[in-house]
Design an enzyme around this catalytic site. Structure first.
Site: not given
Ligand SMILES: NC(=O)c1ccc[n+]([C@@H]2O[C@H](COP(=O)([O-])OP(=O)(O)OC[C@H]3O[C@@H](n4cnc5c(N)ncnc54)[C@H](O)[C@@H]3O)[C@@H](O)[C@H]2O)c1
Length: 461
Positions: A228, A270, A328
């Site tokens: 950028n 992220c 995106k």
């Molecule tokens: N989304 C991305 O692009 C991405 C990429 C890399 C890493 N991550 C990491 O992955 C993790 C999850 O991300 P996501 O995007 O899937 O989140 P999300 O919010 O879409 O999903 C999380 C799920 O966990 C459930 N949950 C919460 N507490 C719970 C528990 N105690 N027991 C069972 N279920 C429970 C929620 O109800 C939800 O359905 C985060 O740490 C995020 O930083 C996400």
């Protein structure tokens, strides 16, 4: 050979992971605290929107079930992958609130279990969180010691929203932090049956894996920010063209072309938070990470700079169309999206703003606080607009033709951040076309350089 796995958290990542495990022949039991997500998975439906997720869940329905009981999941599987949210807190650290609760429930269940159980944390956390924040919870709740009654790994996925399933099946590498060899061996063996491309598995300590995970995004965002910066420079150089420069730079194997397309700031759930988290942990350890802080600062300043650049192009009475509200293309996610920022800021500054995104209209409505009018079709947007800002590379925008944009008796201004319409619009007299990252006024740029070097030449003569 392990056949039964559980996935704790059926969100964007967890549901996709559960579907992939089932597709690759594992029996999967998913857990979520959200009853609706559990119901949907049990009906063979996707609990969240993600490419092909519903297809993978429904086609492998006999091998996936979901429950709200962590105990049921732990008792009927050998390994639990935990993918619950770890939201950023106000300092930039990742909160362990959800993970702690999940580990508490898993720990209680491990306490009731006869055999060995392996717990794999997949959520993004800071270095030290697994060993010092979460393993103690498992030990306390189960009454067992890590490495004896149960194993622990930290193994995040490198995926992009919109292609989670394919990214998961074909990763560049798998990252595996292990408490001990036994737990790591078990997960590497599982990955060898899940991944379809023989990706190398990088095994290491829990802490090194936690650091590697946030370093990947910190590096990539630094590269984007560098591109950028070059794009800004190209705009001030006669004939300057960021794509020409990036194509050459990217040919150097030390650099590589990906993420070197100067355009607009990065956003999403992220990228923006990992630089901040890296800086946070460094500060806590008595170190300074100017690079990560600067990347974050430059990226946040980028949107403001764009608004400053665009403002003079907007005349009183103009309607500005922002095309692209997701962070995106082909995404419904608007978190930290430059398109939303631009629409909101220009509207608050008094411009009439209309906006459109092929997938993100609904989520953008909730995120926008100004008077932006979100329209249901690209055509509606273009019919009203005299200034058009294209913030993403969605196919629908790439297909635009001159006749879609021109208006009788008026010159339409188009700011094309990704230069997707260069071939179509450049040089057209009824369109005031700005391809970001390229020189739009060679003469003025030439004069500026002339001032600089002409003066130098005079001095040396
Ligand atoms: N989304 C991305 O692009 C991405 C990429 C890399 C890493 N991550 C990491 O992955 C993790 C999850 O991300 P996501 O995007 O899937 O989140 P999300 O919010 O879409 O999903 C999380 C799920 O966990 C459930 N949950 C919460 N507490 C719970 C528990 N105690 N027991 C069972 N279920 C429970 C929620 O109800 C939800 O359905 C985060 O740490 C995020 O930083 C996400």
């Amino acid at each position: 050979m392990i056949k039964d796995v559980s996935v704790i958290g059926l969100g964007k990542l967890g549901a996709s992971m559960a579907a992939v495990f089932a597709y690759r022949g594992f029996n999967v039991i998913g857990v979520d605290v959200n009853e609706r997500a559990v119901e949907l998975v049990n009906q063979g439906k996707e609990p969240v929107q993600e490419t092909d997720l519903e297809k993978y869940i429904s086609e492998n329905k006999d091998r996936i079930k979901a429950t709200m009981s962590h105990e049921e999941a732990v008792l009927s599987s050998d390994v639990s992958f935990v993918i619950v949210p770890t939201p950023s807190d106000e300092n930039g650290s990742f909160s362990l609130q959800y993970a702690s609760w999940a580990f508490k429930e898993i720990g209680k269940a491990i306490g009731k279990k006869e055999g060995y159980h392996n717990v794999v944390l997949t959520s993004t956390v800071l270095p030290g969180a697994t060993r010092h924040g979460l393993i103690p919870i498992l030990e306390k709740e189960s009454g067992k010691k890590a490495g004896e009654g149960f194993g622990v790994c930290y193994s995040p996925e490198f995926i992009a929203l919109g292609s989670i399933i394919q990214d998961f099946l074909h990763p560049d590498f798998t990252l595996l932090g292990e408490f001990d060899k036994k737990s790591g061996d078990q997960i590497e063996e599982i990955y060898s049956r899940v991944m379809m491309n023989d990706a190398p598995c990088k095994r290491m300590s829990l802490e090194n894996a936690e650091l590697t995970k946030i370093s990947v995004n910190t590096f990539v965002t630094t590269k984007i920010t560098f591109a950028n910066m070059l794009a800004d420079l190209c705009e001030k150089i006669p004939g300057g063209d960021i794509d020409v420069v990036s194509d050459a730079l990217g040919t150097d194997k030390r650099i590589g072309r990906r993420y070197l397309t100067g355009a607009i700031g990065y956003g999403g759930p992220c990228f923006p938070r990992d630089n901040v988290a890296l800086s946070y942990i460094a500060k806590k350890l008595g170190l300074r990470t100017e690079l990560a802080e600067t990347t974050d600062r430059c990226n946040r300043a980028m949107s403001e700079k764009i608004v400053e650049k665009i403002r003079p192009l907007i005349k009183t009475g103009d309607t500005v169309a922002v095309l692209g509200l997701a962070y995106k293309p082909m995404s419904h996610v608007v978190e930290e999206s430059p398109g939303v920022y631009l629409a909101d800021t220009l509207s608050k500054a008094g411009a009439r703003v209309v906006a459109y995104d092929p997938l993100a209209n609904e989520s953008a409505r909730a995120a926008l606080t100004g008077n932006v009018v979100i329209l249901e079709s690209l055509k509606d947007c273009l019919d009203q607009a005299t200034v058009v800002l294209i913030t993403t590379t969605d196919d629908e925008f790439k297909r635009l033709k001159v006749e879609d944009l021109v208006k009788e008796g008026e010159t339409v201004t188009v700011v094309d951040f990704w230069r997707i319409l260069s071939n179509e619009l450049k040089g057209n007299s009824s369109i005031n076309y700005f391809a970001v990252g390229t020189s739009s006024d060679d003469l003025a740029n030439q004069e500026r350089l002339n001032d600089l070097w002409g003066a130098a030449a005079t001095v040396s003569a």
